[in-house]
Design a protein around this motif. Structure first.
Motif, PDB file in Angstrom:
ATOM      1  N   ILE A  50       0.831  -1.206   0.000  1.00 37.15           N
ATOM      2  CA  ILE A  50       0.000   0.000   0.000  1.00 37.15           C
ATOM      3  C   ILE A  50       0.868   1.259   0.000  1.00 37.15           C
ATOM      4  N   ASP A  51       1.853   1.310   0.876  1.00 33.85           N
ATOM      5  CA  ASP A  51       2.720   2.486   0.964  1.00 33.85           C
ATOM      6  C   ASP A  51       3.493   2.705  -0.329  1.00 33.85           C
ATOM      7  N   ILE A  52       4.059   1.645  -0.875  1.00 35.61           N
ATOM      8  CA  ILE A  52       4.858   1.765  -2.093  1.00 35.61           C
ATOM      9  C   ILE A  52       3.982   2.152  -3.288  1.00 35.61           C
ATOM     10  N   ALA A  53       2.791   1.584  -3.396  1.00 35.62           N
ATOM     11  CA  ALA A  53       1.886   1.942  -4.505  1.00 35.62           C
ATOM     12  C   ALA A  53       1.481   3.414  -4.413  1.00 35.62           C
ATOM     13  N   GLY A  54       1.176   3.893  -3.206  1.00 34.75           N
ATOM     14  CA  GLY A  54       0.836   5.304  -3.028  1.00 34.75           C
ATOM     15  C   GLY A  54       1.981   6.213  -3.415  1.00 34.75           C
ATOM     16  N   ASP A  55       3.170   5.829  -3.002  1.00 30.56           N
ATOM     17  CA  ASP A  55       4.380   6.591  -3.324  1.00 30.56           C
ATOM     18  C   ASP A  55       4.564   6.670  -4.844  1.00 30.56           C
ATOM     19  N   PHE A  56       4.455   5.535  -5.529  1.00 30.65           N
ATOM     20  CA  PHE A  56       4.658   5.505  -6.971  1.00 30.65           C
ATOM     21  C   PHE A  56       3.576   6.264  -7.730  1.00 30.65           C
ATOM     22  N   ALA A  57       2.361   6.289  -7.209  1.00 29.95           N
ATOM     23  CA  ALA A  57       1.305   7.063  -7.868  1.00 29.95           C
ATOM     24  C   ALA A  57       1.669   8.544  -7.893  1.00 29.95           C
ATOM     25  N   LEU A  58       2.185   9.044  -6.782  1.00 26.87           N
ATOM     26  CA  LEU A  58       2.589  10.461  -6.753  1.00 26.87           C
ATOM     27  C   LEU A  58       3.849  10.706  -7.575  1.00 26.87           C
ATOM     28  N   ILE A  59       4.771   9.753  -7.588  1.00 29.04           N
ATOM     29  CA  ILE A  59       5.961   9.897  -8.430  1.00 29.04           C
ATOM     30  C   ILE A  59       5.541  10.039  -9.894  1.00 29.04           C
ATOM     31  N   ALA A  60       4.554   9.255 -10.322  1.00 28.26           N
ATOM     32  CA  ALA A  60       4.075   9.329 -11.711  1.00 28.26           C
ATOM     33  C   ALA A  60       3.497  10.703 -12.028  1.00 28.26           C
ATOM     34  N   VAL A  61       2.879  11.337 -11.049  1.00 27.83           N
ATOM     35  CA  VAL A  61       2.270  12.654 -11.250  1.00 27.83           C
ATOM     36  C   VAL A  61       3.299  13.780 -11.130  1.00 27.83           C
ATOM     37  N   LEU A  62       4.162  13.680 -10.115  1.00 25.85           N
ATOM     38  CA  LEU A  62       5.082  14.776  -9.805  1.00 25.85           C
ATOM     39  C   LEU A  62       6.439  14.666 -10.503  1.00 25.85           C
ATOM     40  N   GLY A  63       6.852  13.447 -10.811  1.00 25.24           N
ATOM     41  CA  GLY A  63       8.147  13.260 -11.457  1.00 25.24           C
ATOM     42  C   GLY A  63       9.329  13.187 -10.506  1.00 25.24           C
ATOM     43  N   HIS A  64       9.062  13.065  -9.203  1.00 26.14           N
ATOM     44  CA  HIS A  64      10.159  12.921  -8.232  1.00 26.14           C
ATOM     45  C   HIS A  64       9.668  12.117  -7.033  1.00 26.14           C
ATOM     46  N   GLY A  65      10.617  11.549  -6.303  1.00 24.93           N
ATOM     47  CA  GLY A  65      10.301  10.764  -5.119  1.00 24.93           C
ATOM     48  C   GLY A  65       9.646  11.601  -4.035  1.00 24.93           C
ATOM     49  N   VAL A  66       8.852  10.942  -3.207  1.00 24.06           N
ATOM     50  CA  VAL A  66       8.140  11.627  -2.130  1.00 24.06           C
ATOM     51  C   VAL A  66       8.267  10.825  -0.826  1.00 24.06           C
ATOM     52  N   PRO A  67       8.412  11.518   0.297  1.00 21.87           N
ATOM     53  CA  PRO A  67       8.465  10.823   1.579  1.00 21.87           C
ATOM     54  C   PRO A  67       7.055  10.559   2.127  1.00 21.87           C
ATOM     55  N   THR A  68       6.911   9.443   2.805  1.00 20.59           N
ATOM     56  CA  THR A  68       5.637   9.120   3.452  1.00 20.59           C
ATOM     57  C   THR A  68       5.506   9.930   4.728  1.00 20.59           C
ATOM     58  N   ILE A  69       4.380  10.606   4.898  1.00 23.35           N
ATOM     59  CA  ILE A  69       4.071  11.314   6.143  1.00 23.35           C
ATOM     60  C   ILE A  69       3.314  10.370   7.067  1.00 23.35           C
ATOM     61  N   ASN A  70       2.314   9.708   6.510  1.00 23.99           N
ATOM     62  CA  ASN A  70       1.452   8.833   7.299  1.00 23.99           C
ATOM     63  C   ASN A  70       0.660   7.955   6.332  1.00 23.99           C
ATOM     64  N   PHE A  71       0.320   6.749   6.775  1.00 23.76           N
ATOM     65  CA  PHE A  71      -0.633   5.961   6.002  1.00 23.76           C
ATOM     66  C   PHE A  71      -1.396   5.029   6.927  1.00 23.76           C
ATOM     67  N   ARG A  72      -2.569   4.638   6.477  1.00 21.53           N
ATOM     68  CA  ARG A  72      -3.400   3.724   7.267  1.00 21.53           C
ATOM     69  C   ARG A  72      -3.819   2.563   6.384  1.00 21.53           C
ATOM     70  N   VAL A  73      -4.113   1.457   7.046  1.00 23.81           N
ATOM     71  CA  VAL A  73      -4.545   0.246   6.354  1.00 23.81           C
ATOM     72  C   VAL A  73      -5.766  -0.310   7.066  1.00 23.81           C
ATOM     73  N   ASP A  74      -6.780  -0.663   6.304  1.00 29.13           N
ATOM     74  CA  ASP A  74      -7.926  -1.415   6.814  1.00 29.13           C
ATOM     75  C   ASP A  74      -7.888  -2.776   6.143  1.00 29.13           C
ATOM     76  N   PHE A  75      -7.580  -3.818   6.935  1.00 32.30           N
ATOM     77  CA  PHE A  75      -7.555  -5.184   6.421  1.00 32.30           C
ATOM     78  C   PHE A  75      -8.986  -5.718   6.422  1.00 32.30           C
ATOM     79  N   LEU A  76      -9.446  -6.217   5.285  1.00 24.94           N
ATOM     80  CA  LEU A  76     -10.834  -6.656   5.150  1.00 24.94           C
ATOM     81  C   LEU A  76     -10.991  -8.171   5.164  1.00 24.94           C
ATOM     82  N   ARG A  77      -9.961  -8.888   4.708  1.00 21.45           N
ATOM     83  CA  ARG A  77     -10.008 -10.361   4.707  1.00 21.45           C
ATOM     84  C   ARG A  77      -8.583 -10.883   4.542  1.00 21.45           C
ATOM     85  N   PRO A  78      -8.347 -12.122   4.966  1.00 20.28           N
ATOM     86  CA  PRO A  78      -7.025 -12.733   4.731  1.00 20.28           C
ATOM     87  C   PRO A  78      -6.786 -12.893   3.228  1.00 20.28           C
TER      88      PRO A  78
END
Length: 128
Positions: free
Chosen positions: A54-82
């Motif tokens: 989740i964190d890496i996919a979010g990071d890469f989505a912004l890299i695709a838009v901005l053209g540079h790496g971005v640091p994670t400030i915060n992220f959350r996960v809701d696990f729905l099933r195994p």
């Protein structure tokens, strides 16, 4: 600077499946294997693997838009099933790419299109 793939991405078997700058989306696959199991022989993903995806996919989505790496400030996960023993896809969509902060929503689905987890990440958007 090295152009080699980061160790965590090799360990998790991550592959870029698709991206669209126009739609501000990225899809990343993690390949199922014993290296991602929560315990030996469980045939289920460890939650930390899904959180990393989740964190890496979010990071890469912004890299695709901005053209540079971005640091994670915060992220959350809701696990729905195994999840397991199939590959997982993280579909990340940029919700906001502001001057200082970007927000990305991430859905994790298995190859049977079952929703496994939901994530939201906040990232710094300033270069450098």
């Amino acid at each position: 600077m090295s152009t080699e793939e980061p160790v965590i991405q090799k360990l998790l078997g991550l592959r870029l499946e698709a991206f669209s700058v126009a739609e501000q989306t990225v899809t990343i696959r993690t390949v199922y294997g014993t290296n991602v199991e929560r315990s030996d022989g469980s045939a289920q993903y460890h939650g930390g693997v899904i959180a990393s995806l989740i964190d890496i996919a979010g990071d890469f989505a912004l890299i695709a838009v901005l053209g540079h790496g971005v640091p994670t400030i915060n992220f959350r996960v809701d696990f729905l099933r195994p999840a397991g023993p199939v590959d997982l896809l993280a579909v990340a969509r940029v919700r906001r790419s502001g001057r200082t902060v970007g927000v990305v929503d991430i859905d994790v689905v298995d190859t049977n299109d079952k929703l496994i987890a939901l994530g939201r990440g906040c990232y710094g958007t300033r270069p450098g």
